[in-house]
Write a protein that holds these residues in place. Structure first.
Motif, PDB file in Angstrom:
ATOM      1  N   ILE A   5       0.831  -1.204   0.000  1.00 51.45           N
ATOM      2  CA  ILE A   5       0.000   0.000   0.000  1.00 51.45           C
ATOM      3  C   ILE A   5       0.864   1.252   0.000  1.00 51.45           C
ATOM      4  N   SER A   6       0.642   2.118  -0.972  1.00 49.80           N
ATOM      5  CA  SER A   6       1.343   3.397  -1.073  1.00 49.80           C
ATOM      6  C   SER A   6       0.469   4.357  -1.865  1.00 49.80           C
ATOM      7  N   HIS A   7       0.651   5.644  -1.654  1.00 51.99           N
ATOM      8  CA  HIS A   7      -0.220   6.627  -2.298  1.00 51.99           C
ATOM      9  C   HIS A   7       0.135   6.878  -3.763  1.00 51.99           C
ATOM     10  N   HIS A   8       1.402   7.113  -4.058  1.00 52.96           N
ATOM     11  CA  HIS A   8       1.792   7.653  -5.361  1.00 52.96           C
ATOM     12  C   HIS A   8       1.925   6.594  -6.455  1.00 52.96           C
ATOM     13  N   VAL A   9       1.557   7.001  -7.659  1.00 55.11           N
ATOM     14  CA  VAL A   9       1.756   6.213  -8.865  1.00 55.11           C
ATOM     15  C   VAL A   9       1.663   7.180 -10.038  1.00 55.11           C
ATOM     16  N   GLY A  10       2.243   6.816 -11.179  1.00 63.40           N
ATOM     17  CA  GLY A  10       2.191   7.685 -12.343  1.00 63.40           C
ATOM     18  C   GLY A  10       0.782   7.830 -12.896  1.00 63.40           C
ATOM     19  N   TYR A  11       0.507   8.992 -13.475  1.00 59.79           N
ATOM     20  CA  TYR A  11      -0.823   9.288 -14.030  1.00 59.79           C
ATOM     21  C   TYR A  11      -0.838   8.980 -15.526  1.00 59.79           C
ATOM     22  N   ASN A  12      -1.907   8.329 -15.980  1.00 59.21           N
ATOM     23  CA  ASN A  12      -2.100   8.055 -17.406  1.00 59.21           C
ATOM     24  C   ASN A  12      -3.478   8.549 -17.840  1.00 59.21           C
ATOM     25  N   MET A  13      -3.556   9.012 -19.092  1.00 60.82           N
ATOM     26  CA  MET A  13      -4.852   9.404 -19.629  1.00 60.82           C
ATOM     27  C   MET A  13      -5.692   8.164 -19.905  1.00 60.82           C
ATOM     28  N   GLU A  14      -6.960   8.385 -20.247  1.00 60.02           N
ATOM     29  CA  GLU A  14      -7.935   7.294 -20.337  1.00 60.02           C
ATOM     30  C   GLU A  14      -7.483   6.105 -21.175  1.00 60.02           C
ATOM     31  N   PHE A  15      -6.894   6.340 -22.335  1.00 64.95           N
ATOM     32  CA  PHE A  15      -6.563   5.238 -23.230  1.00 64.95           C
ATOM     33  C   PHE A  15      -5.406   4.386 -22.718  1.00 64.95           C
TER      34      PHE A  15
END
Length: 273
Positions: free
Chosen positions: A156-166
């Motif tokens: 369990i951790s908060h951060h992860v990279g963001y990706n757009m919908e596709f």
């Protein structure tokens, strides 16, 4: 023995487009008396959804708050998007929300400094103590921890990279692959939980699950600058059931009409109810 684990994240209480209680208290400088903030229609809709979650999933064995219980002072926008720049107001109201779960045990993690750090002071440490969270490694809000219940291990951790919908699967799949590749340096886990990106998404196999959790905040100006039509948040929470080395999960995701933008038809504004 069967146990339940509820995960909520990115509550960000304090923003005018985030959840708050039905009557947040606003501190005033003495000798003025404290006053009450009146939530807007979006916040009322969010609170109605929150009450559904805390009622139906009441008294979980474990409640995990995976980062960012408050919005912070919004210093880049000069505090224009928050209903109070007094972080005590935000922390106290977030405490009211969390206490509605009546959880048997609580864990918290640390989110983004922009929201939960004041000049280097991690406010989630204070918040964890306020709500009676269980310390991990001497901290109320570690960046990451591993939790094993009924033979099922969670990373369990908060951060992860963001990706757009596709491409929403990309970052969380990469995280799962790295976790597997490097488990000899860390700990093997069946379930990997991340938050931060405000959308609910999961990938998995016959033996592993990797997930990003929903949030409790509508698109703010920062997200609209990136894309107004894309980047829509998922509102809700996730509950896991573990027993005898097996796990299952369910999500409560709310599609609230109050989130829709204003529609102009024949010169008249139409607002979603």
């Amino acid at each position: 023995m069967k146990k339940t684990i509820v995960v909520v994240s990115d509550v960000q209480d304090g923003h005018k487009l985030s959840i708050c209680s039905d009557a947040p208290k606003l501190s005033q400088l003495p000798p003025a008396e404290p006053t009450i903030y009146r939530p807007n229609r979006i916040q009322k809709a969010l609170f109605t959804a929150w009450k559904e979650v805390t009622t139906e999933w009441n008294k979980p064995d474990i409640l995990v708050i995976n980062g960012e219980p408050i919005e912070g002072q919004q210093y880049k926008n000069m505090g224009t998007e928050v209903w109070s720049t007094d972080l005590n107001d935000q922390l106290n109201d977030a405490q009211k929300l969390i206490e509605m779960f009546k959880a048997k045990k609580i864990y918290t993690t640390r989110g983004s400094d922009y929201h939960v750090s004041l000049k280097g002071v991690p406010l989630e440490e204070a918040f964890g103590k306020m709500i009676g969270a269980t310390p991990v490694g001497g901290y109320y809000a570690p960046y990451e921890f591993f939790l094993e219940e009924e033979g099922v291990t969670f990373d369990i951790s908060h951060h992860v990279g963001y990706n757009m919908e596709f491409y929403r699967s990309t970052a969380i799949t990469r995280e799962m692959a790295f976790a597997k590749l490097n488990e000899s340096h860390r700990w093997p886990a069946k379930v990997l939980i991340r938050s931060h990106v405000h959308y609910y998404w999961y990938v998995g196999s016959t033996s592993h699950l990797s997930m990003t959790t929903p949030c409790w905040k509508l698109q703010d100006w920062f997200m609209r600058r990136k894309t107004s039509a894309g980047g829509m948040p998922d509102i809700g929470a996730v509950r896991f059931t573990v027993e005898d080395g097996k796990f299952d999960w369910e999500a409560k995701i709310f599609k609230l009409p109050a989130f829709k933008p204003i529609f102009i038809k024949d010169g008249k504004e139409i607002k979603a109810k």
